[in-house]
Design a protein around this motif. Structure first.
Motif, PDB file in Angstrom:
ATOM      1  N   LEU A 372      11.832  -8.451  -0.130  1.00 31.73           N
ATOM      2  CA  LEU A 372      11.553  -8.406   1.304  1.00 31.73           C
ATOM      3  C   LEU A 372      11.203  -6.974   1.659  1.00 31.73           C
ATOM      4  CD1 LEU A 372      14.531 -10.601   2.560  1.00 31.73           C
ATOM      5  CD2 LEU A 372      12.165 -11.317   2.221  1.00 31.73           C
ATOM      6  N   LEU A 373      10.035  -6.783   2.246  1.00 34.15           N
ATOM      7  CA  LEU A 373       9.523  -5.433   2.446  1.00 34.15           C
ATOM      8  C   LEU A 373       8.870  -5.327   3.822  1.00 34.15           C
ATOM      9  CD1 LEU A 373       9.081  -2.733   0.885  1.00 34.15           C
ATOM     10  CD2 LEU A 373       6.887  -3.650   0.145  1.00 34.15           C
ATOM     11  N   ARG A 374       9.229  -4.289   4.549  1.00 33.66           N
ATOM     12  CA  ARG A 374       8.567  -3.969   5.818  1.00 33.66           C
ATOM     13  C   ARG A 374       8.261  -2.479   5.804  1.00 33.66           C
ATOM     14  NH1 ARG A 374      12.294  -5.098   9.040  1.00 33.66           N
ATOM     15  NH2 ARG A 374      12.871  -3.094   9.961  1.00 33.66           N
ATOM     16  N   PHE A 375       6.974  -2.147   5.986  1.00 33.25           N
ATOM     17  CA  PHE A 375       6.595  -0.740   5.906  1.00 33.25           C
ATOM     18  C   PHE A 375       5.451  -0.444   6.864  1.00 33.25           C
ATOM     19  CE2 PHE A 375       4.095  -3.010   2.751  1.00 33.25           C
ATOM     20  CZ  PHE A 375       2.814  -2.517   2.919  1.00 33.25           C
ATOM     21  N   HIS A 376       5.337   0.832   7.195  1.00 39.30           N
ATOM     22  CA  HIS A 376       4.276   1.354   8.039  1.00 39.30           C
ATOM     23  C   HIS A 376       3.496   2.354   7.200  1.00 39.30           C
ATOM     24  CE1 HIS A 376       2.422   2.374  11.946  1.00 39.30           C
ATOM     25  NE2 HIS A 376       2.382   3.615  11.488  1.00 39.30           N
ATOM     26  N   LEU A 377       2.186   2.162   7.095  1.00 41.64           N
ATOM     27  CA  LEU A 377       1.382   2.963   6.181  1.00 41.64           C
ATOM     28  C   LEU A 377       0.251   3.648   6.932  1.00 41.64           C
ATOM     29  CD1 LEU A 377       0.775   3.776   3.218  1.00 41.64           C
ATOM     30  CD2 LEU A 377      -0.652   1.721   3.072  1.00 41.64           C
ATOM     31  N   GLU A 378       0.145   4.961   6.761  1.00 40.05           N
ATOM     32  CA  GLU A 378      -0.945   5.742   7.335  1.00 40.05           C
ATOM     33  C   GLU A 378      -1.692   6.470   6.223  1.00 40.05           C
ATOM     34  OE1 GLU A 378      -1.960   5.803  10.351  1.00 40.05           O
ATOM     35  OE2 GLU A 378      -0.310   4.880  11.471  1.00 40.05           O
ATOM     36  N   SER A 379      -3.001   6.549   6.352  1.00 45.62           N
ATOM     37  CA  SER A 379      -3.799   7.309   5.391  1.00 45.62           C
ATOM     38  C   SER A 379      -3.662   8.801   5.661  1.00 45.62           C
ATOM     39  CB  SER A 379      -5.275   6.916   5.492  1.00 45.62           C
ATOM     40  OG  SER A 379      -5.458   5.546   5.215  1.00 45.62           O
ATOM     41  N   LEU A 380      -3.745   9.582   4.603  1.00 43.53           N
ATOM     42  CA  LEU A 380      -3.718  11.034   4.721  1.00 43.53           C
ATOM     43  C   LEU A 380      -5.138  11.583   4.837  1.00 43.53           C
ATOM     44  CD1 LEU A 380      -1.030  11.957   2.027  1.00 43.53           C
ATOM     45  CD2 LEU A 380      -0.744  11.885   4.509  1.00 43.53           C
ATOM     46  N   PRO A 381      -5.313  12.748   5.484  1.00 45.31           N
ATOM     47  CA  PRO A 381      -6.657  13.356   5.552  1.00 45.31           C
ATOM     48  C   PRO A 381      -7.247  13.636   4.174  1.00 45.31           C
ATOM     49  CG  PRO A 381      -5.157  14.416   7.089  1.00 45.31           C
ATOM     50  CD  PRO A 381      -4.316  13.518   6.242  1.00 45.31           C
ATOM     51  N   THR A 382      -6.388  13.748   3.169  1.00 44.26           N
ATOM     52  CA  THR A 382      -6.868  14.034   1.812  1.00 44.26           C
ATOM     53  C   THR A 382      -7.293  12.778   1.047  1.00 44.26           C
ATOM     54  OG1 THR A 382      -4.575  13.930   1.046  1.00 44.26           O
ATOM     55  CG2 THR A 382      -5.459  16.114   1.620  1.00 44.26           C
ATOM     56  N   ALA A 383      -7.266  11.633   1.697  1.00 40.83           N
ATOM     57  CA  ALA A 383      -7.664  10.399   1.024  1.00 40.83           C
ATOM     58  C   ALA A 383      -9.108  10.502   0.554  1.00 40.83           C
ATOM     59  CB  ALA A 383      -7.513   9.213   1.977  1.00 40.83           C
ATOM     60  N   PRO A 384      -9.430   9.938  -0.595  1.00 42.24           N
ATOM     61  CA  PRO A 384     -10.810   9.990  -1.098  1.00 42.24           C
ATOM     62  C   PRO A 384     -11.772   9.345  -0.106  1.00 42.24           C
ATOM     63  CG  PRO A 384      -9.300   9.202  -2.801  1.00 42.24           C
ATOM     64  CD  PRO A 384      -8.529   9.245  -1.523  1.00 42.24           C
ATOM     65  N   PRO A 385     -13.005   9.808  -0.056  1.00 41.01           N
ATOM     66  CA  PRO A 385     -13.990   9.222   0.856  1.00 41.01           C
ATOM     67  C   PRO A 385     -14.148   7.723   0.617  1.00 41.01           C
ATOM     68  CG  PRO A 385     -14.828  11.248  -0.133  1.00 41.01           C
ATOM     69  CD  PRO A 385     -13.567  10.924  -0.843  1.00 41.01           C
ATOM     70  N   GLY A 386     -14.180   6.979   1.724  1.00 37.49           N
ATOM     71  CA  GLY A 386     -14.434   5.554   1.623  1.00 37.49           C
ATOM     72  C   GLY A 386     -13.215   4.689   1.395  1.00 37.49           C
ATOM     73  N   ARG A 387     -12.063   5.273   1.348  1.00 43.84           N
ATOM     74  CA  ARG A 387     -10.862   4.471   1.162  1.00 43.84           C
ATOM     75  C   ARG A 387      -9.702   5.134   1.884  1.00 43.84           C
ATOM     76  NH1 ARG A 387      -7.409   5.222  -4.175  1.00 43.84           N
ATOM     77  NH2 ARG A 387      -5.878   4.838  -2.546  1.00 43.84           N
ATOM     78  N   GLY A 388      -8.634   4.353   2.075  1.00 40.28           N
ATOM     79  CA  GLY A 388      -7.481   4.865   2.797  1.00 40.28           C
ATOM     80  C   GLY A 388      -6.242   4.885   1.932  1.00 40.28           C
ATOM     81  N   GLY A 389      -5.102   5.056   2.589  1.00 39.93           N
ATOM     82  CA  GLY A 389      -3.844   5.042   1.881  1.00 39.93           C
ATOM     83  C   GLY A 389      -3.540   3.650   1.348  1.00 39.93           C
ATOM     84  N   ARG A 390      -2.852   3.626   0.225  1.00 38.58           N
ATOM     85  CA  ARG A 390      -2.498   2.351  -0.393  1.00 38.58           C
ATOM     86  C   ARG A 390      -1.040   2.374  -0.818  1.00 38.58           C
ATOM     87  NH1 ARG A 390      -7.879   1.552  -4.259  1.00 38.58           N
ATOM     88  NH2 ARG A 390      -9.311   1.018  -2.567  1.00 38.58           N
ATOM     89  N   LEU A 391      -0.393   1.257  -0.611  1.00 36.31           N
ATOM     90  CA  LEU A 391       0.934   1.045  -1.156  1.00 36.31           C
ATOM     91  C   LEU A 391       0.814   0.007  -2.255  1.00 36.31           C
ATOM     92  CD1 LEU A 391       4.335   1.002   0.453  1.00 36.31           C
ATOM     93  CD2 LEU A 391       3.724  -1.015  -0.874  1.00 36.31           C
ATOM     94  N   VAL A 392       1.395   0.302  -3.415  1.00 34.29           N
ATOM     95  CA  VAL A 392       1.232  -0.553  -4.595  1.00 34.29           C
ATOM     96  C   VAL A 392       2.607  -0.912  -5.149  1.00 34.29           C
ATOM     97  CG1 VAL A 392       0.231  -0.780  -6.893  1.00 34.29           C
ATOM     98  CG2 VAL A 392      -0.957   0.570  -5.143  1.00 34.29           C
ATOM     99  N   LEU A 393       2.826  -2.204  -5.349  1.00 30.73           N
ATOM    100  CA  LEU A 393       4.005  -2.713  -6.033  1.00 30.73           C
ATOM    101  C   LEU A 393       3.591  -3.069  -7.447  1.00 30.73           C
ATOM    102  CD1 LEU A 393       5.127  -5.234  -3.263  1.00 30.73           C
ATOM    103  CD2 LEU A 393       5.813  -2.847  -3.479  1.00 30.73           C
ATOM    104  N   CYS A 394       4.275  -2.525  -8.422  1.00 30.44           N
ATOM    105  CA  CYS A 394       3.922  -2.757  -9.824  1.00 30.44           C
ATOM    106  C   CYS A 394       5.101  -3.397 -10.545  1.00 30.44           C
ATOM    107  CB  CYS A 394       3.528  -1.449 -10.502  1.00 30.44           C
ATOM    108  SG  CYS A 394       3.116  -1.656 -12.247  1.00 30.44           S
ATOM    109  N   PHE A 395       4.933  -4.677 -10.902  1.00 25.45           N
ATOM    110  CA  PHE A 395       5.920  -5.375 -11.719  1.00 25.45           C
ATOM    111  C   PHE A 395       5.462  -5.272 -13.172  1.00 25.45           C
ATOM    112  CE2 PHE A 395       6.078  -7.193  -7.532  1.00 25.45           C
ATOM    113  CZ  PHE A 395       7.425  -7.443  -7.295  1.00 25.45           C
ATOM    114  N   GLY A 396       6.297  -4.721 -14.040  1.00 25.05           N
ATOM    115  CA  GLY A 396       5.840  -4.465 -15.397  1.00 25.05           C
ATOM    116  C   GLY A 396       6.908  -4.682 -16.448  1.00 25.05           C
ATOM    117  N   ASN A 397       6.556  -4.322 -17.684  1.00 26.22           N
ATOM    118  CA  ASN A 397       7.486  -4.414 -18.807  1.00 26.22           C
ATOM    119  C   ASN A 397       7.137  -3.353 -19.842  1.00 26.22           C
ATOM    120  OD1 ASN A 397       5.285  -5.495 -20.313  1.00 26.22           O
ATOM    121  ND2 ASN A 397       5.876  -7.594 -19.790  1.00 26.22           N
ATOM    122  N   ALA A 398       7.962  -3.259 -20.870  1.00 25.41           N
ATOM    123  CA  ALA A 398       7.773  -2.222 -21.887  1.00 25.41           C
ATOM    124  C   ALA A 398       6.544  -2.471 -22.740  1.00 25.41           C
ATOM    125  CB  ALA A 398       9.016  -2.156 -22.779  1.00 25.41           C
TER     126      ALA A 398
END
Length: 505
Positions: A372-398
């Motif tokens: 369960l996740l609730r978040f507020h996301l803003e892009s930074l001025p340093t974001a690469p041209p053409g894209r914004g801030g991203r939040l990424v959840l990574c489910f992984g293994n060894a």
């Protein structure tokens, strides 16, 4: 010169396939399962009937009705086959209901035990609608002599009836797919045995090759009021590829469905959600649906140890005004509260460097998990041209496998990426899905449930749904959260273990 055919492949590590068996979602003990049928609450317990092909190959064919019972939509117990294939054909999709008043005259008298099934028999290019009754609480059905088929229009693509009682008109209503004609037929009856054509809907929305598995249900609107929703599944030809479902909001007067001019909506933005059916016998303010997690493009080829097929968790259904002023279907998972066991409630410092995980958590490999996740996301001025801030959840293994779920602040889009899981490969098994959450949605609310080979994700308190089948070669036992070119504030981050409710080998 033709190349070699592309074949589905399965790569299974030393873990075998046991980690793919859901602990919470219903799956058959063996054989192949697809559409839910005859979802019914009889006043004491729930019945889950389903399209079932027995046999070790776990592929579609010789279809009958499988059956499971539960008191709470989670603790399912297998019951014997309810409706069998006969010389008159396979038992395709349909519905179950209670003939309280004995309108059919097929029971000894009125009563809550009068369970009726109405379904499609399929044989030699002919599809028609049959009726069977149960006199033992829905465990076994018999087809009364001399009444079947109860509806036959001489078609080879006429299937999947859903029947309910419409109180204002005082009659039973059947919605049924004229599949290849891309129409939904509406029929009326006073006795469940003799049916009169009332109207047709379509072609409308996405057409694909066939319409299938229609449902018509009246749902509550948040804040007051009620409207009718017509759900139509199509296969193949969905926007994601293969099979999918759409819905229309409108009015139904007991004879004709008239949609609002807002156009069609997708019921689920993922690749693997189909043929949802609404449970019969619940109060109108408790509308609940269960769908099939799968896609006809590859469902008979996914990794198997003698079984294939998974149902969604039960979803409460309603309507909500969206940002465009129209009505959107809202889905929320019902009944999880007593099954939650907290694992972690981490506090996150979002000022960490972008290439470092904000949190890194262990996941149980022997149970379903909920995030369960609730978040507020803003892009930074340093974001690469053409894209914004991203939040990424990574489910992984060894082993280096990754299931990625993310949100992009600039485009307001949510995505899933299963492309780095190595347990299954197929030309139609698309790696990525995405959905736009509407403008200025920088606060995002997510519920994710991973259970074996299934992923269900609901966003914005159920206004958006994205369901996917996932096939890692080894269990996913880690969760890392990253923020890229953005600043995130977290109002909620809860990771729960979900108690197992289904015992399968």
């Amino acid at each position: 010169m033709s190349g070699s055919p592309v074949r589905p492949t399965t790569h299974v590590a030393r873990h075998g396939l046991g980690h793919l068996r859901p602990k919470l979602h219903f799956s058959p003990s063996a054989g192949f399962m697809n559409d839910p049928n005859g979802l019914l609450h009889d006043g004491e317990r729930y019945h889950l009937y389903y399209q079932f092909a027995p046999g070790p190959l776990a592929v579609h064919g010789h279809i009958c009705w499988g059956h499971a019972l539960a008191e709470d939509l989670y603790h399912w117990h297998d019951a014997p086959t309810a409706i069998r294939e006969t010389a008159d054909g396979q038992a395709f999709s349909g519905c179950a209901l209670i003939d309280h008043r004995n309108d059919s005259g097929l029971f000894a008298g009125p009563g809550p035990q009068n369970i009726v099934a109405i379904y499609t028999r399929h044989r030699d290019g002919r599809q028609n609608q049959w009726l069977a009754i149960s006199q033992d609480g829905g465990l076994d059905f018999e087809e009364p002599a001399g009444i079947n088929p109860v509806l036959d229009i001489g078609s080879d693509s006429f299937r999947d009836p859903k029947v309910f009682f419409h109180a204002p008109s005082g009659r039973w209503i059947m919605v049924v797919a004229l599949a290849r004609a891309h129409r939904i037929g509406f029929y009326g009856s006073g006795d469940l045995l003799h049916w009169q054509a009332l109207s047709e809907f379509g072609p409308e929305g996405m057409l694909g090759i066939d319409y299938e598995c229609p449902n018509l249900v009246e749902l509550d609107i948040e804040g007051g009021g009620r409207r009718w929703v017509l759900i139509i599944s199509i296969n193949p030809g969905a926007p994601q590829g293969g099979s999918g479902s759409q819905y229309f909001v409108g009015d139904f007067d007991g004879e004709r469905f008239v949609p609002d001019p807002q156009g069609l909506r997708l019921l689920d933005a993922g690749k693997d959600h189909y043929a949802i059916q609404v449970v019969e016998g619940l109060p109108s303010d408790q509308a609940t649906g269960i769908g099939w997690l799968g896609n006809w493009q590859y469902c008979q080829e996914v990794p198997s140890e003698g079984w294939r097929g998974v149902m969604t968790l039960p979803r409460g259904l309603g309507l909500r005004r969206d940002w465009m002023g129209g009505l959107s279907l809202v889905q929320h998972v019902r009944g999880l509260e007593p099954l939650r066991v907290p694992i972690a409630r981490p506090r996150i410092d979002s000022s960490l460097m972008p290439d470092q995980p904000l949190t890194d958590l262990d996941l149980p490999v022997d149970a379903a998990v909920e995030l369960l996740l609730r978040f507020h996301l803003e892009s930074l001025p340093t974001a690469p041209p053409g894209r914004g801030g991203r939040l990424v959840l990574c489910f992984g293994n060894a082993q280096g496998e990754r299931l990625e779920i993310g949100y992009d602040a600039a485009s307001h889009q949510l995505w899933t990426d299963r492309g780095e899981l190595r347990g299954f490969s197929h030309p139609f098994f698309s790696q990525r899905s995405a959905i736009a959450l509407g403008p200025d949605r920088r606060e995002v609310r997510l519920q994710l449930i991973i259970d074996g080979c299934s992923l269900e994700m609901l966003a914005q308190d159920g206004e958006y749904s994205m369901s996917s089948m996932i096939y890692p070669a080894a269990p996913l036992d880690r969760l890392a959260i990253y923020v890229e070119a953005g600043q995130a504030g977290f109002g909620q981050l809860e990771l729960n273990r979900l108690q197992s409710t289904l015992t399968r080998s």
